[in-house]
Design a protein around this motif. Structure first.
Motif, PDB file in Angstrom:
ATOM      1  N   ALA A 171     -29.305  55.942 -61.797  1.00 10.83           N
ATOM      2  CA  ALA A 171     -29.610  55.801 -63.226  1.00 10.83           C
ATOM      3  C   ALA A 171     -30.075  57.138 -63.796  1.00 10.83           C
ATOM      4  CB  ALA A 171     -30.670  54.724 -63.439  1.00 10.83           C
ATOM      5  N   SER A 172     -30.970  57.804 -63.082  1.00 13.34           N
ATOM      6  CA  SER A 172     -31.507  59.073 -63.560  1.00 13.34           C
ATOM      7  C   SER A 172     -30.427  60.136 -63.697  1.00 13.34           C
ATOM      8  CB  SER A 172     -32.601  59.576 -62.610  1.00 13.34           C
ATOM      9  OG  SER A 172     -33.678  58.662 -62.570  1.00 13.34           O
ATOM     10  N   GLU A 173     -29.474  60.125 -62.790  1.00 18.70           N
ATOM     11  CA  GLU A 173     -28.438  61.161 -62.800  1.00 18.70           C
ATOM     12  C   GLU A 173     -27.276  60.846 -63.746  1.00 18.70           C
ATOM     13  OE1 GLU A 173     -25.354  63.403 -59.758  1.00 18.70           O
ATOM     14  OE2 GLU A 173     -27.065  62.317 -58.930  1.00 18.70           O
ATOM     15  N   HIS A 174     -26.923  59.571 -63.880  1.00 15.95           N
ATOM     16  CA  HIS A 174     -25.680  59.233 -64.571  1.00 15.95           C
ATOM     17  C   HIS A 174     -25.843  58.487 -65.889  1.00 15.95           C
ATOM     18  CE1 HIS A 174     -23.450  60.542 -61.074  1.00 15.95           C
ATOM     19  NE2 HIS A 174     -24.181  59.750 -60.308  1.00 15.95           N
ATOM     20  N   ALA A 175     -27.047  58.034 -66.232  1.00 22.99           N
ATOM     21  CA  ALA A 175     -27.219  57.192 -67.418  1.00 22.99           C
ATOM     22  C   ALA A 175     -28.293  57.758 -68.335  1.00 22.99           C
ATOM     23  CB  ALA A 175     -27.575  55.765 -67.006  1.00 22.99           C
ATOM     24  N   LYS A 176     -28.378  57.180 -69.521  1.00 20.73           N
ATOM     25  CA  LYS A 176     -29.391  57.593 -70.502  1.00 20.73           C
ATOM     26  C   LYS A 176     -30.670  56.784 -70.296  1.00 20.73           C
ATOM     27  CE  LYS A 176     -26.231  56.921 -73.768  1.00 20.73           C
ATOM     28  NZ  LYS A 176     -25.723  56.651 -75.093  1.00 20.73           N
ATOM     29  N   GLY A 177     -31.788  57.391 -70.575  1.00 23.46           N
ATOM     30  CA  GLY A 177     -33.082  56.721 -70.489  1.00 23.46           C
ATOM     31  C   GLY A 177     -33.549  56.283 -71.851  1.00 23.46           C
ATOM     32  N   PRO A 178     -34.761  55.796 -71.926  1.00 21.51           N
ATOM     33  CA  PRO A 178     -35.718  55.669 -70.836  1.00 21.51           C
ATOM     34  C   PRO A 178     -35.279  54.591 -69.841  1.00 21.51           C
ATOM     35  CG  PRO A 178     -36.593  54.624 -72.796  1.00 21.51           C
ATOM     36  CD  PRO A 178     -35.300  55.272 -73.183  1.00 21.51           C
ATOM     37  N   TYR A 179     -35.915  54.621 -68.680  1.00 19.54           N
ATOM     38  CA  TYR A 179     -35.543  53.753 -67.570  1.00 19.54           C
ATOM     39  C   TYR A 179     -36.750  52.899 -67.180  1.00 19.54           C
ATOM     40  CZ  TYR A 179     -32.504  57.859 -67.254  1.00 19.54           C
ATOM     41  OH  TYR A 179     -31.657  58.906 -67.539  1.00 19.54           O
ATOM     42  N   GLU A 180     -36.460  51.761 -66.569  1.00 25.18           N
ATOM     43  CA  GLU A 180     -37.523  50.889 -66.066  1.00 25.18           C
ATOM     44  C   GLU A 180     -37.143  50.294 -64.724  1.00 25.18           C
ATOM     45  OE1 GLU A 180     -38.654  47.776 -68.742  1.00 25.18           O
ATOM     46  OE2 GLU A 180     -39.214  49.159 -70.319  1.00 25.18           O
ATOM     47  N   LEU A 181     -38.129  50.183 -63.848  1.00 22.65           N
ATOM     48  CA  LEU A 181     -38.009  49.477 -62.582  1.00 22.65           C
ATOM     49  C   LEU A 181     -38.869  48.233 -62.700  1.00 22.65           C
ATOM     50  CD1 LEU A 181     -37.233  49.455 -59.476  1.00 22.65           C
ATOM     51  CD2 LEU A 181     -39.441  50.593 -59.131  1.00 22.65           C
ATOM     52  N   SER A 182     -38.289  47.073 -62.425  1.00 25.92           N
ATOM     53  CA  SER A 182     -39.067  45.843 -62.547  1.00 25.92           C
ATOM     54  C   SER A 182     -38.736  44.885 -61.412  1.00 25.92           C
ATOM     55  CB  SER A 182     -38.814  45.171 -63.899  1.00 25.92           C
ATOM     56  OG  SER A 182     -37.453  44.834 -64.025  1.00 25.92           O
ATOM     57  N   LEU A 183     -39.620  43.924 -61.216  1.00 29.61           N
ATOM     58  CA  LEU A 183     -39.442  42.866 -60.225  1.00 29.61           C
ATOM     59  C   LEU A 183     -39.580  41.517 -60.903  1.00 29.61           C
ATOM     60  CD1 LEU A 183     -41.630  43.990 -57.168  1.00 29.61           C
ATOM     61  CD2 LEU A 183     -39.142  44.133 -57.402  1.00 29.61           C
ATOM     62  N   ARG A 184     -38.800  40.561 -60.423  1.00 33.50           N
ATOM     63  CA  ARG A 184     -39.010  39.173 -60.804  1.00 33.50           C
ATOM     64  C   ARG A 184     -38.736  38.314 -59.582  1.00 33.50           C
ATOM     65  NH1 ARG A 184     -34.048  36.818 -62.324  1.00 33.50           N
ATOM     66  NH2 ARG A 184     -32.439  38.392 -62.610  1.00 33.50           N
ATOM     67  N   ARG A 185     -39.436  37.214 -59.521  1.00 35.09           N
ATOM     68  CA  ARG A 185     -39.364  36.341 -58.344  1.00 35.09           C
ATOM     69  C   ARG A 185     -38.622  35.062 -58.699  1.00 35.09           C
ATOM     70  NH1 ARG A 185     -43.824  35.846 -54.086  1.00 35.09           N
ATOM     71  NH2 ARG A 185     -42.984  34.238 -52.749  1.00 35.09           N
ATOM     72  N   THR A 186     -37.742  34.633 -57.785  1.00 36.74           N
ATOM     73  CA  THR A 186     -37.129  33.311 -57.880  1.00 36.74           C
ATOM     74  C   THR A 186     -37.654  32.506 -56.696  1.00 36.74           C
ATOM     75  OG1 THR A 186     -35.172  33.777 -56.525  1.00 36.74           O
ATOM     76  CG2 THR A 186     -35.044  34.392 -58.860  1.00 36.74           C
ATOM     77  N   THR A 187     -37.150  31.311 -56.514  1.00 34.93           N
ATOM     78  CA  THR A 187     -37.628  30.507 -55.387  1.00 34.93           C
ATOM     79  C   THR A 187     -37.182  31.061 -54.039  1.00 34.93           C
ATOM     80  OG1 THR A 187     -35.721  29.050 -55.606  1.00 34.93           O
ATOM     81  CG2 THR A 187     -37.755  28.377 -56.729  1.00 34.93           C
TER      82      THR A 187
END
Length: 157
Positions: free
Chosen positions: A58-74
């Protein structure tokens, strides 16, 4: 060092194109989060490495800003990397062998074949695919952004 801040539920880390070494910071933040969630060590290591590759891409090939996130499923933890480039990259065909195994026609091929095998470019999504057992992909967010994601099982595969 960039300071993580919360923007949406589940956001662990946010960075821009000016942030120095975002992949290293993302690895650190993600490892702490997955450890606090009680994930097994091997799953954490594989997930951190796979997510680090998505952050670097993402940092090298895409535009920002960027986010890293987590979500939980069962059944799993979904780790997501958001960028602001709506184009999904061309995903290379994945061979039926390890990404670090020489092609049969290149075995014994000398220095050029060895350099191709050891090249640091072009294998990132292969590595993500191997580390996640194929549980990864992309999804669009409206018409202006995309999310690259990996799924980390709560139980070992």
């Amino acid at each position: 060092m960039s300071t993580p801040w919360r923007t949406t539920p589940g956001t662990l880390y946010r960075w821009t194109s000016c942030t120095p070494n975002p992949a290293a910071e993302a690895r650190s933040v993600l490892r702490r989060a997955l450890t606090s969630m009680g994930m097994p060590g091997e799953t954490i290591s594989d997930g951190v490495l796979a997510a680090s590759e998505l952050v670097a891409n993402a940092s090298e090939h895409a535009k920002g800003p960027y986010e890293l996130s987590l979500r939980r499923t069962t059944a799993e933890i979904i780790c997501e990397v958001l960028d602001h480039d709506p184009r999904v990259p061309d995903v290379p065909a994945f061979p039926g062998f390890s990404p670090f195994e020489p092609l049969p026609e290149d075995r014994g091929g000398g220095l050029e074949a060895l350099c191709t095998l050891l090249s640091e470019r072009g294998r990132g999504l292969h590595i993500v695919h191997e580390l996640t057992a194929g549980a990864w992909g992309f999804r669009m967010v409206e018409d202006t952004a995309k999310v690259a994601w990996i799924a980390l099982p709560l139980q070992r595969r």
